[in-house]
Design a protein around this motif. Structure first.
Motif, PDB file in Angstrom:
ATOM      1  N   VAL A  80       0.823  -1.211   0.000  1.00  0.00           N
ATOM      2  CA  VAL A  80       0.000   0.000   0.000  1.00  0.00           C
ATOM      3  C   VAL A  80       0.855   1.258   0.000  1.00  0.00           C
ATOM      4  O   VAL A  80       1.857   1.339   0.717  1.00  0.00           O
ATOM      5  CB  VAL A  80      -0.899   0.011   1.269  1.00  0.00           C
ATOM      6  CG1 VAL A  80      -1.587   1.362   1.440  1.00  0.00           C
ATOM      7  CG2 VAL A  80      -1.930  -1.093   1.194  1.00  0.00           C
ATOM      8  N   ASP A  81       0.458   2.243  -0.791  1.00  0.00           N
ATOM      9  CA  ASP A  81       1.055   3.568  -0.683  1.00  0.00           C
ATOM     10  C   ASP A  81      -0.072   4.588  -0.676  1.00  0.00           C
ATOM     11  O   ASP A  81      -0.899   4.625  -1.596  1.00  0.00           O
ATOM     12  CB  ASP A  81       2.015   3.842  -1.843  1.00  0.00           C
ATOM     13  CG  ASP A  81       2.811   5.125  -1.624  1.00  0.00           C
ATOM     14  OD1 ASP A  81       3.286   5.708  -2.610  1.00  0.00           O
ATOM     15  OD2 ASP A  81       2.949   5.549  -0.457  1.00  0.00           O
ATOM     16  N   GLU A  82      -0.118   5.394   0.352  1.00  0.00           N
ATOM     17  CA  GLU A  82      -1.234   6.303   0.570  1.00  0.00           C
ATOM     18  C   GLU A  82      -0.757   7.752   0.501  1.00  0.00           C
ATOM     19  O   GLU A  82       0.206   8.115   1.171  1.00  0.00           O
ATOM     20  CB  GLU A  82      -1.714   6.042   2.000  1.00  0.00           C
ATOM     21  CG  GLU A  82      -3.167   6.147   2.267  1.00  0.00           C
ATOM     22  CD  GLU A  82      -3.481   6.112   3.771  1.00  0.00           C
ATOM     23  OE1 GLU A  82      -2.637   5.669   4.564  1.00  0.00           O
ATOM     24  OE2 GLU A  82      -4.572   6.547   4.147  1.00  0.00           O
ATOM     25  N   THR A  83      -1.417   8.572  -0.309  1.00  0.00           N
ATOM     26  CA  THR A  83      -1.168  10.013  -0.251  1.00  0.00           C
ATOM     27  C   THR A  83      -2.529  10.682  -0.087  1.00  0.00           C
ATOM     28  O   THR A  83      -3.551  10.009  -0.069  1.00  0.00           O
ATOM     29  CB  THR A  83      -0.490  10.547  -1.526  1.00  0.00           C
ATOM     30  OG1 THR A  83      -1.442  10.484  -2.607  1.00  0.00           O
ATOM     31  CG2 THR A  83       0.743   9.744  -1.885  1.00  0.00           C
ATOM     32  N   PHE A  87      -4.505   6.305  -3.579  1.00  0.00           N
ATOM     33  CA  PHE A  87      -4.299   5.109  -2.767  1.00  0.00           C
ATOM     34  C   PHE A  87      -3.899   4.035  -3.758  1.00  0.00           C
ATOM     35  O   PHE A  87      -4.680   3.662  -4.628  1.00  0.00           O
ATOM     36  CB  PHE A  87      -5.613   4.761  -2.056  1.00  0.00           C
ATOM     37  CG  PHE A  87      -5.509   3.573  -1.153  1.00  0.00           C
ATOM     38  CD1 PHE A  87      -5.750   2.286  -1.633  1.00  0.00           C
ATOM     39  CD2 PHE A  87      -5.188   3.726   0.184  1.00  0.00           C
ATOM     40  CE1 PHE A  87      -5.674   1.179  -0.791  1.00  0.00           C
ATOM     41  CE2 PHE A  87      -5.113   2.623   1.039  1.00  0.00           C
ATOM     42  CZ  PHE A  87      -5.353   1.351   0.552  1.00  0.00           C
TER      43      PHE A  87
END
Lengths: 93, 331, 516
Positions: A80-83, A87
């Motif tokens: 997961v990479d969240e900004t 997402f």
């Protein structure tokens, strides 16, 4: 035998709150497929899947905070990479 | 016309779980708090001693000098189980969110008198580290305490303190910028006025008896710090001087402290009522940490109150002592 | 007045860092090693905690907001279910025995997990991972309590759930999940998070979730289904934490790789052994079946985890070798387990029963290599005995594996008619194991596993009699004494057919459908 590119998926509750979200995800990720099951949908994609807050907001007609997904998220597969804007789940990192 | 809604009535075979009924004294309907809290933690027949603490069982009453016949005598007057807890906090965060929004959209941070703004940055921002320390200490109790009756609310307190540290951080970003947070951290680490308090907190990090830690952190430190900062200095003091925007940004802390004090006091009352030994032990801890914490808070009070700090801190200490008298403590 | 300077907007990652790792500091009045005494003894080397990538960036205010929304929805459904006798809408009252299995065997593990992650939330040196662990600790408390609250209504009407706490602490079959989890909580923090955060909550989670929650959905249990979906959103965060921790350890130092590999091997094995209960549940206990254990294994392990282990290959991690044996046992596992529980049904707190002809045909179709050849004959034989009024029941107690504590009914992989047994000697005592893999885990830490409170031994040592019992007294009945100690309600034991549950369910359902 060639190794298939690893798939990622996002599983969400199928309810009134997730319709636009699912629509937005499918629109932004043409390589993804939808798997419908009782009370739940799985969105599966080879490699990477990205949710864009802006697309969801457009469909909903209001601001959309990606963290709202927490309420209806069931499961996922991938890193997961969240900004604030996106997402992303991917094995490609 | 009266509507009489019916469902098919079938008779239940029992009202609640066995262990809950035994505590209630009869098989009666139980609350969600009771069913979710009582006897949740194993107390015997453990399979393996923890590698990380082999002198004790995983859950072991011997990790504190305090003795209780029944560890579930510790009850939360708020009856917080997870659902009740997050629902209560979500309402409070909604209010806090509106307050932050209000201050931001109306530019109230910019209209704060310069000296107030400077004071807030000097006084409030380092407190985010104090709150983080409080979170860590409550995490210790939640991990090594005995019985869900007390460990559960300490889990909640640990998360609350993290939340408070985050609200203070947000206030800092609203009133200033990330550099201000760095300045505050440097002050926390190096400025003379913060060192006694930092030393207390670091000593608490290595305090082994978890009930002593409970007393020191939740009853003494927070029992003195919160009224001093949020009531005396901010709500009473800064509001008079054009700083009501600050009170808005710290409203969560003010409310939280009052609610939490009721819970913390109730645990003290139960502990001292149990036995003369417990009363002696707890009173000793209260006195020991009071004697360290009041002097540690003095320079912090002076930051905001100057020569009035003595009187203000004495008043806070008096009120704190009166609270304890009501719990059956004779300091 | 100052000119307003436009503030640079901080990104989520930057903001989150200020909200979490920025809060901590290097202590100077006390040594950092005294503040964090437990995070180096396992040999895992962490050189730079700052390299930690926060998997989910949820601040407490957002946490409270979204979790509260989930709780409101969940409890509204739990209440509606209770108010309207929702338990009567399940497909068949046999289904309720899966709910019993859930509250007895799984709900207490959530509480264990709450405390285990709480321990990590204090002991890991990095602030980022501590915050993530604290949040997981809080989530696990949520799971324990929402499960208990959802199942509370079932407890009011059906047997076998009222003593779930006492049973988890003392009942023989429940020491299987209990010892599994305690093995993890007794281990150091890095092993715990590998075992639970990764192996259980990432690798194996779907193998628990799909059978139980889909089973609930297929069998009309709205309460459990709702709880399941609601909990799963927390699980997504847990999975990302587990994966992040594994990668973090593997990236920090190559010396960590063999340690992590050893743990992955051990915990995959211990985890699959515990899942024997789930395999049995989904093949034998769901009136409306979702899929077989074999099918679930194919999808949720072979396909899903293929991608995962391919991703870990770059660090030198390989698929645990025990997976080969799991594959060989796949088509035998549930049948052996159900046979065991059927035979020992007098001492279980949930009912068992023999599969019907139709159910056996389903099992034949799902297990073409094994069911008809090895397992149908025994079920048909037992059915014949039941019909003759001489139902078979085991009279003795089984030998249990010293490690996984499951009764030793497993057969040799590849030789389904040969019982598998392994032995070890340690300090003058002999220990027994169901498999080479359990024996090897013992070999690595014998001092730990010789402590196991093997239930059958506890019973034979007289440690499971009520306080004050005199076993030398005339007419002493050890079975009854054990039953009393365990607070085992006789009405909850034995065959489903002829049980109070069966009679009550039929009567109550009849009440809702007739107009008498």
């Amino acid at each position: 035998m060639t190794r298939a590119e690893s798939s990622v998926f996002l599983a969400l509750q199928a309810n009134a709150d997730t319709r636009e979200l699912v629509e937005a995800i499918l629109a932004d990720n043409p390589h993804a497929t939808l798997d419908e099951q009782p009370a739940m949908v799985r969105i599966i994609a080879p490699g990477t899947l990205t949710v864009h807050a802006a697309t969801v907001a457009e469909l909903l007609g209001r601001d959309y905070d990606l963290q709202e997904m927490q309420v209806n998220l069931i499961s996922l597969s991938g890193r997961v990479d969240e900004t604030d804007e996106t997402f992303t789940i991917s094995w490609a990192r | 016309m009266q509507m009489d809604l019916r469902t098919v009535a079938i008779a239940p075979r029992r009202q609640t779980f066995g262990h809950v009924a035994r505590r209630l004294g009869a098989d009666k309907s139980a609350s969600r708090y009771q069913e979710g809290t009582w006897d949740m933690q194993s107390t015997g027949n453990f399979h393996y001693k923890p590698l990380w603490d082999p002198d004790f069982d995983h859950f072991d009453p011997a990790r504190t000098e305090l003795h209780m016949k029944d560890w579930y005598a510790f009850r939360d007057p708020r009856q917080f189980y997870y659902g009740a807890y997050v629902i209560a906090r979500s309402k409070q965060q909604d209010v806090a969110e509106s307050a932050f929004d209000f201050v931001e959209t109306r530019g109230l941070a910019e209209t704060l008198p310069k000296d107030i703004r400077a004071l807030v940055l000097d006084l409030l921002l380092p407190l985010r580290h104090v709150a983080w320390g409080a979170s860590m200490n409550n995490a210790t109790i939640a991990a090594y305490g005995f019985g869900a009756g007390i460990t559960q609310p300490c889990t909640f307190a640990a998360m609350d303190q993290l939340g408070i540290a985050q609200f203070i951080t947000r206030a800092g970003l609203l009133l200033a910028d990330p550099a201000a947070l760095d300045t505050a951290k440097a002050a926390w680490l190096n400025d003379a006025c913060w060192q006694p308090l930092r030393r207390v907190i670091e000593d608490l990090f290595v305090t082994q008896d978890w009930f002593e830690l409970f007393v020191a952190q939740n009853v003494v430190l927070d029992g003195l710090l919160y009224p001093l900062i949020y009531r005396t200095i901010i709500d009473d003091g800064l509001t008079m001087r054009g700083g009501s925007a600050v009170a808005m940004l710290t409203q969560f802390q003010t409310e939280w402290a009052a609610e939490t004090a009721k819970w913390a006091d109730a645990q003290v009352k139960v502990a001292v009522a149990e036995s003369a030994d417990n009363a002696k032990l707890v009173t000793g801890w209260l006195a020991k940490w009071r004697d360290r914490i009041i002097p540690a808070l003095m320079p912090v009070a002076q930051l905001a109150l100057g020569s009035h700090a003595d009187a203000a801190l004495a008043e806070v200490a008096d009120q704190w002592a009166s609270r304890l008298v009501k719990q059956g403590v004779k300091l | 007045m100052d000119i307003q300077v436009a503030k640079k907007k901080l990104g989520l990652k930057e903001r989150y860092a200020l909200m979490t790792r920025g809060l901590g500091w290097e202590t100077t009045y006390q040594n950092m090693d005294d503040v964090f005494p437990m995070d180096s003894f396992e040999g895992i080397r962490i050189h730079d905690w700052e390299a930690w990538e926060d998997p989910f960036r949820l601040t407490m205010d957002s946490y409270w907001k979204y979790q509260a929304e989930k709780e409101r929805k969940l409890y509204a459904i739990v209440d509606a279910f209770a108010q309207n006798n929702g338990h009567l809408t399940v497909s068949d009252a046999r289904y309720i025995n899966t709910v019993k299995l859930f509250i007895n065997a799984l709900a207490p593990l959530e509480y264990q997990s709450h405390r285990g992650f709480g321990h990590l939330g204090r002991q890991l040196r990095g602030v980022g991972p501590r915050v993530a662990c604290l949040m997981q600790s809080l989530d696990e408390l949520r799971h324990a309590q929402t499960q208990i609250h959802a199942i509370s209504n079932y407890n009011r009407y059906y047997n076998g759930m009222a003593e779930f706490r006492h049973h988890f602490d003392y009942m023989p079959y429940l020491q299987v999940p209990r010892s599994f989890f305690e093995d993890a909580t007794a281990a150091g923090p890095f092993e715990f998070i590998t075992a639970i955060g990764f192996s259980f909550e990432y690798v194996l989670t779907n193998l628990v979730f799909v059978p139980f929650i889909s089973g609930a959905a297929y069998n009309g249990d709205m309460g459990a289904m709702t709880f399941g979906f609601s909990a799963q959103s927390d699980e997504a965060r847990h999975m990302t934490l587990g994966l992040e921790v594994i990668k973090f350890m593997l990236e920090q130092d190559p010396a960590n790789v063999p340690i992590v590999q050893k743990w992955l091997n051990k915990w995959t094995w211990r985890g699959v052994r515990v899942l024997t209960l789930v395999a049995m549940m989904q093949d034998y206990m769901l009136p409306k079946r979702v899929m077989s254990w074999a099918e679930a294994w194919e999808i949720y392990f072979e396909e899903n985890c293929g991608a995962l282990f391919r991703d870990l290959e770059r660090y030198g991690i390989v698929m645990p070798p025990c997976v080969e044996q799991v594959r060989k046992e796949r088509d035998h596992l549930s049948h052996m387990a159900w046979s065991q529980f059927y035979q020992g049904r007098g001492t279980n707190d949930f009912h068992t029963w023999l599969p019907s002809a139709e159910e056996m045909d389903w099992l034949s179709a799902k297990y073409p290599e094994t069911f008809d050849r090895y397992y149908r004959p025994r079920f048909e034989y037992w059915a014949k005995l039941e019909a003759e009024g001489k139902p078979f029941e085991a009279t003795g107690m089984p030998m249990q594996c010293q490690l996984c504590q499951i009764p030793m009914f497993f057969t040799e992989p590849g030789e389904p008619l040969v019982l598998a047994q392994r032995h070890r000697h340690h300090d003058g005592e002999q220990y027994h194991f169901c498999s080479e893999y359990c024996a090897e885990i013992f070999d690595d830490e014998p001092e730990k596993y010789i402590q196991s409170k093997i239930p059958v031994h506890q019973i034979f040592q007289g440690k499971q009699f009520p306080e004050g019992t005199d076993p030398t007294a005339e007419g002493f009945n050890p079975g009854a004494a054990v039953g009393a100690f365990l607070r085992l309600d006789p009405a909850s034991t034995g065959n489903f057919v002829g049980s109070e549950d069966e009679a009550n369910f039929n009567m109550w359902r009849g009440l809702t459908r007739s107009n008498d």
